[in-house]
Design a protein around this motif. Structure first.
Motif, mmCIF file in Angstrom:
data_model
loop_
_atom_site.group_PDB
_atom_site.id
_atom_site.type_symbol
_atom_site.label_atom_id
_atom_site.label_comp_id
_atom_site.label_asym_id
_atom_site.label_seq_id
_atom_site.Cartn_x
_atom_site.Cartn_y
_atom_site.Cartn_z
ATOM 1 N N PRO A 59 38.288 -12.815 27.800
ATOM 2 C CA PRO A 59 38.777 -11.815 26.838
ATOM 3 C C PRO A 59 38.376 -10.388 27.197
ATOM 4 N N TRP A 60 37.144 -10.223 27.695
ATOM 5 C CA TRP A 60 36.699 -8.877 28.057
ATOM 6 C C TRP A 60 37.489 -8.357 29.257
ATOM 7 N N THR A 63 41.128 -7.644 28.253
ATOM 8 C CA THR A 63 41.178 -6.436 27.428
ATOM 9 C C THR A 63 41.074 -5.191 28.303
ATOM 10 N N ARG A 66 44.384 -4.703 29.991
ATOM 11 C CA ARG A 66 45.345 -4.115 29.049
ATOM 12 C C ARG A 66 45.094 -2.622 28.868
ATOM 13 N N ALA A 67 43.825 -2.232 28.790
ATOM 14 C CA ALA A 67 43.506 -0.806 28.643
ATOM 15 C C ALA A 67 43.977 -0.033 29.881
ATOM 16 N N TYR A 88 51.925 -6.211 23.138
ATOM 17 C CA TYR A 88 50.920 -7.268 23.176
ATOM 18 C C TYR A 88 50.831 -7.961 21.813
ATOM 19 N N ARG A 93 39.832 -10.101 16.462
ATOM 20 C CA ARG A 93 38.595 -9.809 17.198
ATOM 21 C C ARG A 93 37.450 -10.706 16.767
ATOM 22 N N ARG A 100 40.363 -16.733 21.268
ATOM 23 C CA ARG A 100 40.699 -15.446 21.871
ATOM 24 C C ARG A 100 41.213 -15.618 23.293
ATOM 25 N N LEU A 104 45.131 -14.900 24.313
ATOM 26 C CA LEU A 104 45.522 -13.905 25.312
ATOM 27 C C LEU A 104 46.369 -14.534 26.420
ATOM 28 N N THR A 110 50.427 -10.678 28.930
ATOM 29 C CA THR A 110 49.245 -10.837 29.778
ATOM 30 C C THR A 110 49.648 -11.185 31.203
ATOM 31 N N VAL A 380 37.736 2.146 18.492
ATOM 32 C CA VAL A 380 38.540 1.006 18.944
ATOM 33 C C VAL A 380 39.595 0.698 17.889
#
Length: 420
Positions: A59-60, A63, A66-67, A88, A93, A100, A104, A110, A380
């Motif tokens: 997940p990290w 993420t 995605r950023a 998305y 969270r 999660r 994703l 993704t 966030v």
């Protein structure tokens, strides 16, 4: 006058070429390591899913990817005028790592991101670097032809492109190659646009675009209905507990005054003053309520002046820059106004900033708003946060929200909404 106009046009075009070269060079410096790092971390994290470690790391990593992709979407819109929608699926969270991770991985967006990373580190890197090559690399060839070849040849030979420079004649050939490359410099802005269009081709929705579009519209419609219902309940509650109660009390006071006019004029006078104050308070509450529904300054003077009025009421020094042409549709202006209001409220409450900058401008039928503060950062778009509410509000109008807020600041919130 004709010569001045022509020279001004040449200067503008030269600035556009130089700007494209600088932007392309900076983008190339970030594209290769960023895409490579994101791809390697994703592959390693996915490989560790069977032993459980990947459930925590995936997940990290995704993420972060995605950023990175959203950042490129913002650059594509600002530098190339290429709009790449972000679609998305939301993932809670507070969900457990299993939910999660697989939430994703079930999102088609993704896998589009993961297909984009190898393209970005190869073809994307080349198309970003070419504008700088066509503008900057020829300068080296001209310098070699002008005499720089001597120290270079003395150190054992030198290659400029496919020309091996060893004497004056080969140096002149290198200069001719530099001139030929420089002739391609006017293509720099178009090549940068090609880079962003390539990004859109891979990051944009594929065969499932229609289904994804229907899903996003369904969610935004539901959010809009829920938000409207909540607003109606709030308006009803405010009217019942505020203005309505004051008007009822004022009516009772007026009835009592009628009885006391002959018996106790002094008391009637005091009640009359009280009724007058109640009418003033009720009018103030009604005005505040109307301002919360649709501010009069927004209806009368437009979004730019309405945002300036917001800035004047802030306890933080705020600069507002407005470059708007024709007014957008009233619902779009209203959504943009309340989105800016929410972002400013967050900045004042949580950012601990002492300066805020607001920029509003229109680009190719899009209303783009940027709110920047020099606060602590760390903002966030989380479930239940003010920014999540802003994202839902903009989504109703097919708008997008991008947040850049590293720890320590600054925080930049960019919003983009179609004007119609």
């Amino acid at each position: 006058m004709s010569m001045q106009t022509r020279s001004g046009g040449i200067g503008t075009r030269a600035r556009a070429i130089g700007l494209a070269a600088v932007r392309g060079f900076g983008l190339a410096l970030v594209t290769l390591p960023g895409a490579l790092l994101g791809f390697v971390l994703t592959v390693v994290s996915l490989a560790l899913v069977p032993i459980g470690i990947g459930l925590v790391t995936t997940p990290w990593v995704l993420t972060g990817v995605r950023a990175f992709a959203d950042w490129r979407r913002v650059l594509a819109a600002e530098w190339g005028g290429v709009r790449i929608p972000s679609a998305y699926r939301p993932v809670p969270r507070d969900a457990n790592p299993w939910t999660r991770t697989f939430g994703l991985l079930r999102d088609p967006a993704t896998w589009r991101d993961l297909r984009w990373l190898p393209v970005d580190m190869t073809a994307g890197f080349v198309t970003a670097l070419l504008p700088a090559v066509f503008v900057l690399y020829p300068l080296e060839g001209l310098a070699v032809a002008a005499g720089l070849w001597r120290p270079l040849a003395a150190s054992g030979g030198y290659w400029y492109g496919f020309v091996r420079v060893a004497d004056q004649s080969s140096a002149l050939a290198a200069g001719a190659l530099g001139i030929a490359l420089l002739a391609l410099a006017p293509l720099a802005p178009r090549l940068l646009t090609v880079h962003f269009r390539l990004t859109r081709t891979v990051l944009g929705a594929g065969q499932g675009e229609l289904a994804e579009r229907v899903r996003v519209l369904t969610e935004t419609r539901r959010d809009a209905v829920d938000t409207s219902a909540a607003k109606l309940r709030r308006i009803e509650r405010d009217l019942h507990d505020g203005a309505q109660a004051r008007l009822v009390a004022m009516g009772m006071d007026l009835g009592t005054i009628e009885v006391l006019l002959d018996k106790d004029p002094a008391q009637a006078k005091r009640l009359l003053a009280q009724a007058r104050q109640s009418s003033v308070d009720a009018l103030t509450e009604l005005r505040d309520l109307v301002r919360g529904i649709h501010p009069p300054v927004l209806a009368e003077r437009g979004l730019g002046d309405a945002v300036r009025a917001l800035a004047l009421r802030l306890p933080v020094a705020t600069e507002v820059s407005v470059e708007l042409g024709e007014r957008a549709d009233a619902p779009v202006e209203s959504a943009a106004y309340f989105a800016v209001s929410e972002v400013l409220t967050n900045a004042v409450k949580h950012a601990d900033a002492d300066r805020i900058w607001i920029d509003l401008h229109q680009v190719e039928g899009m209303l783009r708003i940027t709110v920047t503060d020099n606060g602590r950062g760390g903002a966030v778009v989380a479930a239940g946060s003010g920014l999540a509410g802003v994202e839902r509000r903009l989504g109703t109008f097919d708008g997008v929200l991008a947040v850049s807020s590293p720890a320590g600041g600054p925080t930049m919130v960019t919003m983009e909404i179609p004007c119609v």
